[in-house]
Design a protein around this motif. Structure first.
Motif, PDB file in Angstrom:
ATOM      1  N   ILE A 237      16.551  -1.497  36.995  1.00 36.80           N
ATOM      2  CA  ILE A 237      17.586  -2.381  36.456  1.00 36.80           C
ATOM      3  C   ILE A 237      18.382  -3.051  37.589  1.00 36.80           C
ATOM      4  O   ILE A 237      18.717  -2.401  38.586  1.00 36.80           O
ATOM      5  N   ILE A 238      18.644  -4.350  37.430  1.00 39.79           N
ATOM      6  CA  ILE A 238      19.591  -5.040  38.300  1.00 39.79           C
ATOM      7  C   ILE A 238      20.960  -4.919  37.638  1.00 39.79           C
ATOM      8  O   ILE A 238      21.224  -5.546  36.614  1.00 39.79           O
ATOM      9  N   LYS A 239      21.819  -4.115  38.220  1.00 36.85           N
ATOM     10  CA  LYS A 239      23.116  -3.849  37.583  1.00 36.85           C
ATOM     11  C   LYS A 239      24.197  -4.831  38.028  1.00 36.85           C
ATOM     12  O   LYS A 239      25.173  -5.061  37.324  1.00 36.85           O
ATOM     13  N   GLY A 240      24.030  -5.391  39.220  1.00 37.14           N
ATOM     14  CA  GLY A 240      25.009  -6.357  39.709  1.00 37.14           C
ATOM     15  C   GLY A 240      24.433  -7.163  40.850  1.00 37.14           C
ATOM     16  O   GLY A 240      23.528  -6.694  41.548  1.00 37.14           O
ATOM     17  N   LEU A 241      24.916  -8.379  41.020  1.00 38.49           N
ATOM     18  CA  LEU A 241      24.481  -9.198  42.156  1.00 38.49           C
ATOM     19  C   LEU A 241      25.557 -10.214  42.506  1.00 38.49           C
ATOM     20  O   LEU A 241      26.427 -10.535  41.708  1.00 38.49           O
ATOM     21  N   MET A 271      30.547  -6.929  38.871  1.00 35.84           N
ATOM     22  CA  MET A 271      29.573  -7.050  37.791  1.00 35.84           C
ATOM     23  C   MET A 271      29.035  -5.674  37.380  1.00 35.84           C
ATOM     24  O   MET A 271      28.817  -5.407  36.197  1.00 35.84           O
ATOM     25  N   ALA A 272      28.840  -4.806  38.372  1.00 30.48           N
ATOM     26  CA  ALA A 272      28.263  -3.482  38.108  1.00 30.48           C
ATOM     27  C   ALA A 272      29.317  -2.437  37.736  1.00 30.48           C
ATOM     28  O   ALA A 272      28.966  -1.305  37.382  1.00 30.48           O
ATOM     29  N   THR A 370      23.403 -19.297  59.978  1.00 26.12           N
ATOM     30  CA  THR A 370      24.115 -19.287  58.694  1.00 26.12           C
ATOM     31  C   THR A 370      25.124 -18.133  58.617  1.00 26.12           C
ATOM     32  O   THR A 370      25.054 -17.169  59.385  1.00 26.12           O
ATOM     33  N   PHE A 371      26.026 -18.274  57.685  1.00 23.95           N
ATOM     34  CA  PHE A 371      26.949 -17.196  57.324  1.00 23.95           C
ATOM     35  C   PHE A 371      26.829 -17.001  55.811  1.00 23.95           C
ATOM     36  O   PHE A 371      27.799 -17.086  55.074  1.00 23.95           O
ATOM     37  N   THR A 372      25.577 -16.762  55.374  1.00 26.32           N
ATOM     38  CA  THR A 372      25.260 -16.616  53.956  1.00 26.32           C
ATOM     39  C   THR A 372      24.662 -15.240  53.702  1.00 26.32           C
ATOM     40  O   THR A 372      23.731 -14.827  54.389  1.00 26.32           O
ATOM     41  N   GLY A 373      25.202 -14.545  52.725  1.00 26.65           N
ATOM     42  CA  GLY A 373      24.702 -13.213  52.384  1.00 26.65           C
ATOM     43  C   GLY A 373      24.511 -13.047  50.891  1.00 26.65           C
ATOM     44  O   GLY A 373      25.157 -13.731  50.094  1.00 26.65           O
ATOM     45  N   SER A 374      23.611 -12.147  50.510  1.00 28.29           N
ATOM     46  CA  SER A 374      23.340 -11.839  49.112  1.00 28.29           C
ATOM     47  C   SER A 374      23.294 -10.320  48.936  1.00 28.29           C
ATOM     48  O   SER A 374      22.813  -9.602  49.803  1.00 28.29           O
ATOM     49  N   VAL A 375      23.810  -9.859  47.796  1.00 27.17           N
ATOM     50  CA  VAL A 375      23.902  -8.427  47.527  1.00 27.17           C
ATOM     51  C   VAL A 375      23.381  -8.153  46.120  1.00 27.17           C
ATOM     52  O   VAL A 375      23.667  -8.909  45.182  1.00 27.17           O
ATOM     53  N   ILE A 376      22.613  -7.069  45.973  1.00 23.84           N
ATOM     54  CA  ILE A 376      22.100  -6.702  44.652  1.00 23.84           C
ATOM     55  C   ILE A 376      22.188  -5.182  44.488  1.00 23.84           C
ATOM     56  O   ILE A 376      21.931  -4.427  45.431  1.00 23.84           O
ATOM     57  N   VAL A 377      22.603  -4.771  43.307  1.00 23.45           N
ATOM     58  CA  VAL A 377      22.701  -3.352  42.956  1.00 23.45           C
ATOM     59  C   VAL A 377      21.536  -3.031  42.019  1.00 23.45           C
ATOM     60  O   VAL A 377      21.392  -3.652  40.959  1.00 23.45           O
ATOM     61  N   VAL A 378      20.670  -2.105  42.416  1.00 22.58           N
ATOM     62  CA  VAL A 378      19.527  -1.738  41.579  1.00 22.58           C
ATOM     63  C   VAL A 378      19.528  -0.232  41.320  1.00 22.58           C
ATOM     64  O   VAL A 378      19.939   0.554  42.174  1.00 22.58           O
TER      65      VAL A 378
END
Length: 381
Positions: A237-241, A271-272, A370-378
């Motif tokens: 499950i993707i709980k948050g991003l 989100m999570a 870049t100064f771009t980041g992505s985060v995902i909670v699984v």
């Protein structure tokens, strides 16, 4: 996650490559190989009838092809089907898939990202071309890593981090990579070996910088209702991003801090429903393409306010309190351009499927300049 958002499941993953060169395949053939594996892993689905939309993460300059998204559909089964391109890291592409499903556009989405960096003859020139043309590119920097050097020095001075700490990160990750089939740069190396290397740019040696690699990853996601029908409870499950960009210019960006990661993770945690990240996660898979970035990102993610202290005490080791990159990260596997986020996500999914953990944090960065980041909670359902 708020009740108004549908829970999204990762049905299947497939990959190919993760080597310095892949002369046996074109980038399209490499993506096809990854796609076939992903659809099989997703319950042997047929992309022509079972996938509603397709997302490709690529950038014209990496491909050497103008309008490179024209070359996206065929190999992922998306010909004459809804196909879109995200010019960004693969976790940003996954966020678009999340939005496709929650908006009702699709129930099942395939996301593709790849690197054929071995085909690029002038990589440093492409990276410099992404720099601010007025104040940065105009000085004609001889080494594009200089931005990482500035960032590292400021971060290390602010947090009291030493060269030995950076070497500990490299030693930990390269050794951890020995247990991963994707880790071309894994090594049973010592801190002394690392400190003996000359600087590429102060304070970083060749071993502090992850090399680039060829690789392709395809991830299939679906609404949880669809996932239950296809794979019962055999999904993640993707709980948050979340994703965020600090200033795109070095002169106005927050050097020495991963502000982009703090903003992106705050979004994902909200989100999570996570209030205490350090105690919530079983393991963290974070962008470490420069050794200092692992520590800087851990601070930005609110995993550790004193990352060097945790590192020295062994809390981030594969057997520690909260393992960080227990399968080696980018320092062991290399950086597959826009597939970098998926490389970390693959590790997290492997760990969850093997029953070693239940909750994982994955955090990617798009790299210099870049100064771009992505985060995902699984996590397990």
């Amino acid at each position: 996650m708020g009740s108004f958002l549908e829970r999204i499941a990762i049905l299947g993953v497939g990959w190919y490559g993760f080597r310095p060169t892949t002369p046996e395949v074109s980038f399209r053939e490499m993506v096809f190989e990854a796609a076939v594996r992903a659809y099989q892993d997703a319950g042997d689905i047929n992309p022509r009838s079972d996938v509603d939309s397709f997302i490709s993460c690529q950038e014209d300059f990496w491909e050497g092809i103008s309008i490179s998204d024209e070359f996206a559909p065929d190999q992922i089964g998306g010909a004459m089907r809804p196909t879109m391109t995200v010019t960004g890291d693969s976790l940003q592409g996954l966020a678009h898939a999340f939005m496709h499903i929650n908006s009702g556009v699709a129930n099942v989405v395939a996301v593709e990202a790849h690197s054929k960096v071995s085909d690029i003859l002038t990589l440093s020139d492409i990276i410099k071309f992404a720099m601010d043309p007025i104040y940065v590119r105009s000085i004609e920097p001889k080494n594009f890593h200089f931005i990482a050097g500035l960032d590292a020095v400021k971060f290390m001075e602010r947090k009291g981090i030493t060269r030995e700490d950076l070497a500990l990160v490299v030693e930990k990750n390269k050794r951890a990579g020995l247990s991963s089939p994707r880790a071309s740069y894994a090594s049973n190396i010592s801190v002394k070996d690392i400190l003996d290397k000359d600087f590429i740019i102060y304070p970083l040696s060749e071993l502090d910088i992850a090399p680039f690699v060829d690789g392709a990853v395809v991830v299939v996601v679906a609404s949880e209702d669809v996932a239950k029908k296809i794979k019962k409870d055999d999904y993640v499950i993707i709980k948050g991003l979340g994703f965020a960009t600090d200033s795109s210019n070095i002169e106005t960006a927050d050097l020495g801090k991963a502000t982009y990661m703090r903003v992106a993770s705050d979004m994902a945690y909200k989100m999570a429903g996570i209030t205490s990240p350090r105690s919530y996660f079983d393991s963290v898979f974070v962008d470490d393409r420069y050794s200092y970035k692992e520590l800087q990102h851990l601070e930005g993610l609110k995993i550790s306010e004193e990352p060097s202290k945790d590192l020295r005490e062994g809390n981030f080791s594969p057997q520690g309190e909260i393992p960080v990159n227990p399968l080696g990260g980018h320092l062991a596997k290399g950086v597959p351009l826009e597939a970098s986020g998926f490389s970390l996500l693959l590790d997290a999914i492997n760990y969850i499927r093997q029953g070693k953990i239940e909750r994982a944090l994955v955090a990617s960065w798009r790299g210099i300049p870049t100064f771009t980041g992505s985060v995902i909670v699984v996590e397990k359902p």
